[in-house]
Design an enzyme around this catalytic site. Structure first.
Site, PDB file in Angstrom:
ATOM      1  N   ASP A  19       0.866  -1.181   0.000  1.00 56.18           N
ATOM      2  CA  ASP A  19       0.000   0.000   0.000  1.00 56.18           C
ATOM      3  C   ASP A  19       0.905   1.235   0.000  1.00 56.18           C
ATOM      4  OD1 ASP A  19      -2.165   1.646  -0.089  1.00 56.18           O
ATOM      5  OD2 ASP A  19      -3.115   0.926   1.741  1.00 56.18           O
TER       6      ASP A  19
HETATM    7  C1  NOJ Z   1      -3.906   4.049   0.094  1.00 51.06           C
HETATM    8  C2  NOJ Z   1      -5.099   3.201   0.354  1.00 51.06           C
HETATM    9  O1  NOJ Z   1      -4.979   2.569   1.613  1.00 51.06           O
HETATM   10  C3  NOJ Z   1      -5.347   2.152  -0.706  1.00 51.06           C
HETATM   11  O2  NOJ Z   1      -6.569   1.533  -0.453  1.00 51.06           O
HETATM   12  C4  NOJ Z   1      -5.306   2.765  -2.076  1.00 51.06           C
HETATM   13  O3  NOJ Z   1      -5.542   1.773  -3.037  1.00 51.06           O
HETATM   14  C5  NOJ Z   1      -3.975   3.434  -2.279  1.00 51.06           C
HETATM   15  N1  NOJ Z   1      -3.781   4.468  -1.285  1.00 51.06           N
HETATM   16  C6  NOJ Z   1      -3.835   4.027  -3.680  1.00 51.06           C
HETATM   17  O4  NOJ Z   1      -4.622   5.130  -3.810  1.00 51.06           O
END
Ligand code: NOJ
Length: 743
Positions: free
Chosen positions: A283
């Protein structure tokens, strides 16, 4: 630079010849490609950076176009449209030595251009077909805009409504969440990766992210292996079994190790036990975050931890790029490990067909003919109505008819509230490339539903989240002039989603005051709630005759709600999450354990509060209809079975009203005595069934040993002999029960 290209093509071609199966052919192509890649080129494939088209995290990397041209990146997110993805793809394909195409990803969470209900809302439909369809449409639109990859489904079980990300998932229940997880993967991936109208799914956030302590986003998680495997893990497993091409890590730690550095999660469990064979992406900056977590002394160690744990691609931290080559040189990371990750990523690029035609998804003609097609808008309106939960529908004093549905011929109707005409809010958080200006507000929906003779008045009444009282008087004035008031209150879209935890769950700002002032007018009120999480709405339940929970329903929100308000659609949604009476009850969920001192109000020394009930305001699975369903006794085909047999559980359900309606018939189980304690109820099956007025149906479910299985004392998964209770009902509280035994 391009002088090696013919040689590479030849190598790839040679490898592709022969009588190999297609997968073997892809594997040999990949091997040939890897054999000519430099270490830097390999590391480039393992990096994912955001463009500057959307902000979905704390950092934006300057110069991503330069990264692409220099081969420092294998995938880009937050960039879309056929034109723009083509432009970026050309940079990768034409300007890098090996011409390897990029993957484009995006948070397509509940629609891409046509926005559907937020996932918590869609879960309230309990309609797997509709949910699958919504993601199929999302995939059609996203892929037509050059995207190959959706960062979805988010399947984190969430039992704490303070956590803003509860809106992104399917709520609190493992079984419902697992079925929805599969439906979403099926919807996104369609007939399979490589179909030009499909995108890769990325089940997230692996793992246990929904259990952030105190509902505070990014906070620590601490749970037993048993709870993890029984409650949190199954939806990820279901999505992986349904074929999710990728997995995204989570920000939290699990058993003391941040997920992005956990070999247990990313290799032993994911690859070993769950047999996942796609690629894993971290993430957003979560690799870098292992430094503040206190598990890595510096970013290079964090990168080593992640790659050694089994994380193939680094989202946005930039530390694979900054550190991996050195780590290989000084022996801390084996190049073979990097090759494995590169292989997994290249494989998806091959499967997507990008090596055949890197631009096959970036087709402006298809884009024009696909996005926001009339049939997609129609589907959004339908699933919007299906997601609405009727929480209360009382009749007014002296009348035997309930307030809802309203007549379309009402003379004057007041539409009041900060969310009544709030276009921006309708599409909710994580609304991808959805254009809020194209959304339909409640006011607009009502105006187009009522008869030409109806006068629709509107007043905002107050803002969503400030203390200004200056709009209240106007709202009271129009309420007094009207026969009925529709009052839209709740949260702003930005109050749920990532980094949007709340400590209080009441209506923000002075909305409560607005409600009280309107109530004083004595006019009948329908409260339309818009929110991304359960709210504590005891006062509304006590004082307002009719309440609709509408979440954030997306592009067609206003029409979906109007369809329910005026009776064109009979509400059938059921809560996928418990609504507490107060924050102090959290965590509160239906499948709790009994404890050794279950509550007894007359006995001080039992499990309860001095100042609050134990039970919730609305239980899991709850939702009313404009008709009434009566449940008969529950019957089992035999009272005793062996674990290898199957029993039928049957209940006759009658539509006792005058309207056709759908009911979600729910089946719960309780294992009375186990080698470990078991929940008081667990959802095991459900069916959503349409009943004509007066119609009775024998609703039948089959139960077998697998449905009764759990992680036993020794952590083996299976059932145990003993007594069981089986419950059938229209929610988790109001059920009929039968007993059976497993020999
Ligand atoms: C952080 C988030 O936790 C995740 O769900 C998301 O896909 C990513 N950012 C990309 O935007």
């Amino acid at each position: 630079m391009q002088k090696y290209f013919p040689l590479i093509c030849l190598l790839v071609l040679l490898a592709a010849c022969g009588k190999e199966k297609p997968t073997n052919r892809i594997d040999s192509k990949i091997d040939s490609l890897i054999s000519v890649m430099t270490l830097a080129e390999k590391v480039g494939q393992l990096s994912l950076y955001t463009s500057d088209w959307d902000v979905t995290g704390p950092t934006i990397r300057e110069g991503y176009k330069d990264d692409i041209k220099k081969g420092r990146v294998g995938a880009i997110f937050n960039a879309f449209t056929a034109k723009y993805t083509r432009e970026l793809q050309e940079m990768a394909v034409k300007e890098t030595r090996l011409h390897i195409p990029l993957i484009f990803g995006y948070d397509v969470i509940h629609g891409h251009r046509t926005i559907f209900p937020i996932p918590l809302g869609a879960a309230a439909s309990w309609d797997l077909e509709a949910i699958e369809k919504s993601d199929r449409i999302a995939a059609e639109e996203a892929s037509a805009e050059g995207l190959h990859w959706a960062f979805s489904p988010m399947v984190d079980i969430a039992r704490d409504p303070r956590w803003g990300r509860i809106m992104e998932g399917a709520g609190e229940d493992t079984y419902l969440g697992s079925r929805i997880a599969e439906a979403r993967v099926r919807g996104l991936q369609g007939k399979g990766i490589g179909e030009v109208n499909s995108v890769m799914a990325s089940v997230k956030h692996f793992a246990a992210y929904g259990a952030a302590q105190a509902g505070r986003d990014y906070h620590m998680v601490d749970m037993s292996d048993r709870v993890f495997r029984e409650v949190y893990l199954p939806p990820y497993t279901a999505a992986i079994k349904a074929g999710s091409a990728t997995v995204m890590t989570s920000f939290n730690e699990y058993d003391g190790i941040p997920a992005s550095g956990s070999k247990f999660l990313m290799t032993d469990l994911l690859r070993g036990e769950l047999k996942f064979d796609g690629f894993v992406v971290s993430d957003y900056t979560s690799i870098m975050e292992m430094v503040p977590h206190g598990i890595a002394a510096d970013t290079a160690s964090a990168a080593a931890l992640a790659i050694n744990a089994g994380v193939d691609m680094d989202m946005q931290a930039g530390f694979y790029e900054a550190s991996l080559a050195n780590l290989v040189k000084n022996g801390e990371v084996k190049e073979e490990l990097i090759n494995t990750s590169v292989r997994r990523i290249l494989k998806k690029k091959f499967e997507l067909g990008l090596f055949d035609d890197p631009y096959r998804y970036s087709n402006e003609e298809r884009e024009k003919n696909t996005v926001m097609k009339a049939e997609f808008i129609k589907a959004a309106r339908e699933i919007g109505s299906k997601s609405i939960v009727l929480l209360k529908n009382a009749s007014l004093p002296g009348q035997d008819k309930q307030l809802l549905p309203l007549s379309k011929d009402v003379k004057q109707i007041a539409v009041i509230g900060p969310l009544a005409d709030a276009k921006r809010e309708m599409i909710g958080a994580w609304s991808a490339a959805g254009d809020w200006k194209k959304s339909v507000t409640l006011l607009e929906g009502i105006k187009s539903a009522v008869s030409t003779k109806t006068n629709v008045l509107y007043a905002k009444g107050c803002n969503i989240n400030d203390d200004s009282t200056k709009y209240i008087a106007e709202a009271v004035r129009i309420a007094k002039q009207s026969e009925v008031v529709v009052l839209a209150v709740g949260e702003g879209a930005w109050m749920t989603g990532e980094a949007a935890s709340r400590a209080a769950l009441n209506l923000p700002g002075i909305q409560q005051r607005l409600l009280e002032e309107i109530l004083k007018t004595g006019k009948p009120i329908v409260v339309v709630l818009m929110n991304g999480r359960p709210l504590t709405i005891n006062w509304i339940q006590d004082n307002i005759p009719s309440i609709l929970e509408t979440w954030f329903l997306g592009t067609q929100a206003g029409n979906s709600i109007a369809d329910v308000l005026f009776g064109d659609f009979n509400p059938s949604g059921k809560l996928p999450v418990t609504f507490p009476r107060s924050v102090g009850q959290i965590p509160i969920f239906y499948n709790m354990k009994n404890t050794g001192r279950p509550m007894d109000r007359n006995n001080k020394y039992t499990s309860k509060y001095l100042d609050e009930e134990n039970d919730p305001l609305y239980p899991f699975g709850f939702g009313l209809s404009y008709t009434t369903f009566n449940y008969g006794d529950v019957k089992v085909s035999k009272e005793s079975m062996t674990g290898n047999e199957e029993i039928s559980v049957t209940c006759s359900v009658t539509n006792a009203g005058k309207r056709a309606g759908e009911e979600v018939v729910q089946l719960y189980i309780r294992d009375l005595v186990g080698s470990v304690t078991r929940p008081v109820k667990e959802l095991k099956k459900f069916q959503k069934i349409l009943f004509q007025p007066g119609e009775t149906k024998e609703v039948s479910f089959k139960i077998n040993g697998n449905d009764l299985s759990f992680y036993r004392k020794d952590m083996t998964f299976g059932f145990e002999a003993g007594k069981f209770e089986v419950f059938v009902g229209g929610n988790s509280r109001d059920v009929k029960m039968a007993k059976f035994e497993v020999k």
